[in-house]
Design a protein around this motif. Structure first.
Motif, short mmCIF file in Angstrom:
data_model
loop_
_atom_site.label_atom_id
_atom_site.label_comp_id
_atom_site.label_asym_id
_atom_site.label_seq_id
_atom_site.Cartn_x
_atom_site.Cartn_y
_atom_site.Cartn_z
N TYR A 532 0.80 -1.22 0.00
CA TYR A 532 0.00 0.00 0.00
C TYR A 532 0.83 1.27 0.00
O TYR A 532 0.31 2.37 0.16
N ARG A 534 2.24 1.71 -2.81
CA ARG A 534 2.05 1.95 -4.23
C ARG A 534 0.68 2.57 -4.47
O ARG A 534 -0.33 2.09 -3.94
N GLU A 535 0.64 3.60 -5.28
CA GLU A 535 -0.61 4.36 -5.46
C GLU A 535 -1.73 3.48 -6.02
O GLU A 535 -2.87 3.56 -5.56
N GLU A 536 -1.42 2.65 -7.01
CA GLU A 536 -2.46 1.82 -7.63
C GLU A 536 -3.11 0.90 -6.60
O GLU A 536 -4.34 0.79 -6.55
N ALA A 537 -2.30 0.26 -5.77
CA ALA A 537 -2.83 -0.64 -4.75
C ALA A 537 -3.62 0.13 -3.70
O ALA A 537 -4.65 -0.32 -3.21
N ARG A 539 -5.27 3.01 -4.07
CA ARG A 539 -6.58 3.41 -4.62
C ARG A 539 -7.51 2.20 -4.74
O ARG A 539 -8.71 2.31 -4.49
N SER A 540 -6.94 1.04 -5.10
CA SER A 540 -7.76 -0.17 -5.22
C SER A 540 -8.37 -0.54 -3.87
O SER A 540 -9.54 -0.92 -3.80
N GLU A 543 -11.21 1.79 -3.02
CA GLU A 543 -12.39 1.48 -3.85
C GLU A 543 -13.12 0.25 -3.30
O GLU A 543 -14.35 0.19 -3.31
N THR A 616 -0.74 7.39 1.08
CA THR A 616 -0.11 7.18 -0.22
C THR A 616 -0.77 8.02 -1.29
O THR A 616 -0.11 8.68 -2.10
N VAL A 617 -2.12 8.00 -1.32
CA VAL A 617 -2.86 8.76 -2.32
C VAL A 617 -2.61 10.26 -2.15
O VAL A 617 -2.39 10.99 -3.12
N GLN A 620 0.92 11.16 -3.35
CA GLN A 620 1.04 11.19 -4.80
C GLN A 620 0.33 12.40 -5.39
O GLN A 620 0.77 12.98 -6.37
#
Length: 621
Positions: A532, A534-537, A539-540, A543, A616-617, A620
């Protein structure tokens, strides 16, 4: 729901397997009563004298513990009802039906008790290898790779470092092969000679030391009484230069000094039972000259566990706990495996499943992060084990399903997935479900479970609803109800929750990484925590928790003033976010519906993974 209830799960599982291999017909229900299943298997065997059924039950400790609980019947209290049925089938078929229970301390323990049907079977202990077998396990595979040992003595050094345990030998030799492959070798040098320096380098490797120590700890930490006794013997052995053994009375006295609550009620004979079990598990050995005295198998075992100072500190400062007893408030059933082979557990506890399948209309408020499909699978498993018909309904099939359930007149439960419906449609569907449960025909078994998402807050307090169930994340207490988890001490469980926030998919994947994936506990925890960042993880995850833009914006403001795990009062949250106290109260209730909030004495805290994902979000952005 009795405490022995989890032991009953063996019957639908056994029926499904027997159906798969053709012992039972394709149309036979797997939810049949145990006595009927036993009779069908007996008849199948009687039809042909060449037929055999062998049932292999792995990791049976939890099952035996559950089946050992006393259950009251018409003739009084009884124990091991399910094991007794299985043994009765074995005896009546001249053992052409056979069950083999494989496990650890509970299998060994129950096999020795006179009141257990297992006592009339045969016990096979699989512990440390015999010297000749252990020597072959090292030399044979290494030779197949093209390696030979410089001297026979080096093989015994490997075995001394690994306590003659097959899994530890594998760890050591795997690292040895890796190290040898890293050395430049010419084609004329085959077979390659394994030198004393090669063995010494692997023995000194922190990675190997940690891996072997963790595997040994998995056994020692099966119960805290094992752990205390092992630490006491290790410290005594250090002090005595590993020159003598210790009897049960001496060890009981020392263990009581360190953990009075755990040993107060035990006698020396009770402790001897524990010590004999530890011998069977390969942790201790009985002295040849006096079988009443116990000692460590090898000084290497103690050295792998830590220095004398480390062990003394562990014994003095660890918060030990008594052996786990089944508690339906925390226990979760295994539902199945996901696409990656990870074992997934029910988002609902056994007590919540009992409530959910009881007469009335109940809402289960959950997000994607809780695993809605797992919840539905768990309800089906639970209901079918109690011979309840299960009717699955979607919004467009609701009327047809309720009509069928009404006509069938069977004890059953309707499971309606009403997530993401508009409020008008949801209200209409709940009215239909309520009317179905409210019809009085002397039918006491009409149960309805409606899955809803957190946006349906206005219906959660509806007077037509019997209960609202909010699946909880794993926590330190509920992890105690997972006997097979390698995170088997209070400290390890706390660290697992810190890394995963208790979210089911993260907890279960981390445990899988530390068991099936072969990672050390530390590596598994670090891998999960790193995801977590990592931004993609990140945000996932947010969600999956289904927090809307407004909630994320307010949380983004809130967490700027906090460290992970910090709690705030309602007034503090209002001051930071700019909401009124009433608006803040509604905001908090919404977070509770999403399952993302931890309530403590000092206030409210956002769960650790959501907190880190937000950080993280925000970073970024």
């Amino acid at each position: 729901m009795g405490e022995a209830e989890p032991a009953e799960r063996i019957w639908p599982v056994l029926a499904a397997e027997l159906k798969r291999v053709g012992v039972l017909g394709p149309k036979v229900s797997t939810a049949m009563p145990p006595d009927r299943l036993v009779e069908q298997v007996r008849r199948w065997l009687e039809e042909n004298s060449d037929r055999r059924v062998l049932v292999l039950a792995d990791e049976a400790d939890a099952f035996l513990t559950a089946d050992s609980k006393a259950v009251r019947g018409s003739g009084g209290e009884g124990t091991f009802a399910n094991v007794a049925r299985l043994k009765g089938l074995m005896d009546s078929t001249d053992r052409r039906f056979k069950v083999i229970f494989a496990g650890l301390h509970q299998v060994q323990r129950f096999s020795k008790l006179s009141n257990v049907p297992l006592a009339h079977g045969r016990e096979l202990l699989i512990g440390p290898l015999k010297p000749a077998e252990a020597q072959r396990l090292v030399v044979g595979p290494m030779a197949a790779f093209g390696y030979r040992f410089e001297r026979a003595e080096l093989v015994w050094r490997v075995l001394a470092a690994t306590n003659y345990q097959a899994c530890l030998v594998q760890i050591f030799c795997e690292r040895l092969v890796t190290a040898l492959r890293e050395k430049p070798v010419g084609s004329a040098q085959w077979p390659i000679t394994v030198s004393e320096e090669d063995i010494r380098a692997v023995t000194r490797s922190p990675e190997v030391h940690r891996s072997i120590a963790e595997r040994m700890r998995l056994t020692i930490n099966l119960e805290d009484r094992y752990r205390v006794l092992a630490l006491v013997i290790a410290l005594h052995s250090h002090a005595d230069g590993f020159q003598r053994g210790y009897d049960a009375d001496e060890l009981l006295h020392a263990a009581r000094e360190r953990w009075e609550d755990g040993f107060r009620s035990l006698t020396a004979n009770d402790v001897k039972i524990y010590l004999d079990e530890m011998v069977g598990l390969g942790l201790l050995t009985q002295q040849v000259s006096d079988h009443q005295r116990y000692a460590v198998r090898s000084p290497n075992v103690v050295h792998m566990l830590g220095t004398r100072e480390d062990l003394k500190l562990e014994l003095e400062q660890t918060e030990f706990s008594l052996p786990y007893d089944y508690n339906p408030r925390f226990s979760r059933r295994l539902v199945g495996q996901d696409r990656e082979g990870v074992h997934r557990y029910s988002p609902l506890t056994e007590q919540e499943l009992f409530l959910a399948t009881s007469p009335g209309l109940r809402l289960v408020c959950l997000t994607k992060a809780h695993g809605p499909k797992l919840a539905m699978d768990a309800v089906r498993s639970y209901a079918e084990a109690r011979e309840l018909a299960v009717y699955n309904a979607a919004p467009d099939t609701l009327v047809d399903v309720l009509t069928k359930a009404t006509r069938d007149r069977l004890p059953g439960v309707v499971v309606a997935d009403l997530r993401y419906l508009g409020m008008d449609s949801l209200t209409e569907a709940l009215e239909r479900l309520y009317q179905y449960t409210a019809v009085s025909r002397g039918d006491k078994n009409r149960a309805v479970i409606a899955l809803v998402d957190p946006r349906a807050r206005s219906v959660l307090d509806d007077e037509r609803v019997t209960d609202v169930i909010r699946p909880a994340r794993w926590n330190v207490d509920s992890l105690r109800a997972w006997p097979e988890s390698p995170f088997d001490t209070p400290d390890k469980r706390s660290r697992l929750i810190d890394a995963t926030g208790g979210w089911p998919h993260l907890v279960e994947r981390t445990v899988d990484l530390a068991t099936r994936g072969g990672a050390t506990l530390e590596a598994a925890l670090e891998t999960t925590k790193a995801v977590y960042a990592r931004e993609e993880a990140a945000r996932s995850h947010l969600e999956r928790v289904e927090l809307d833009v407004r909630a994320l914006t307010l949380l983004g403001t809130w967490v700027q003033y906090l460290e992970p795990g910090d709690a705030s009062t309602l007034v503090d949250i209002a001051a930071v976010t700019g909401l009124t106290v009433e608006e803040t109260s509604q905001f908090i209730r919404g977070l509770e519906d999403h399952g993302a909030l931890d309530e403590r004495e000092e206030g409210y805290a956002l769960d650790l993974v959501s907190f880190r994902a937000l950080q993280t979000v925000e970073r970024q952005a």
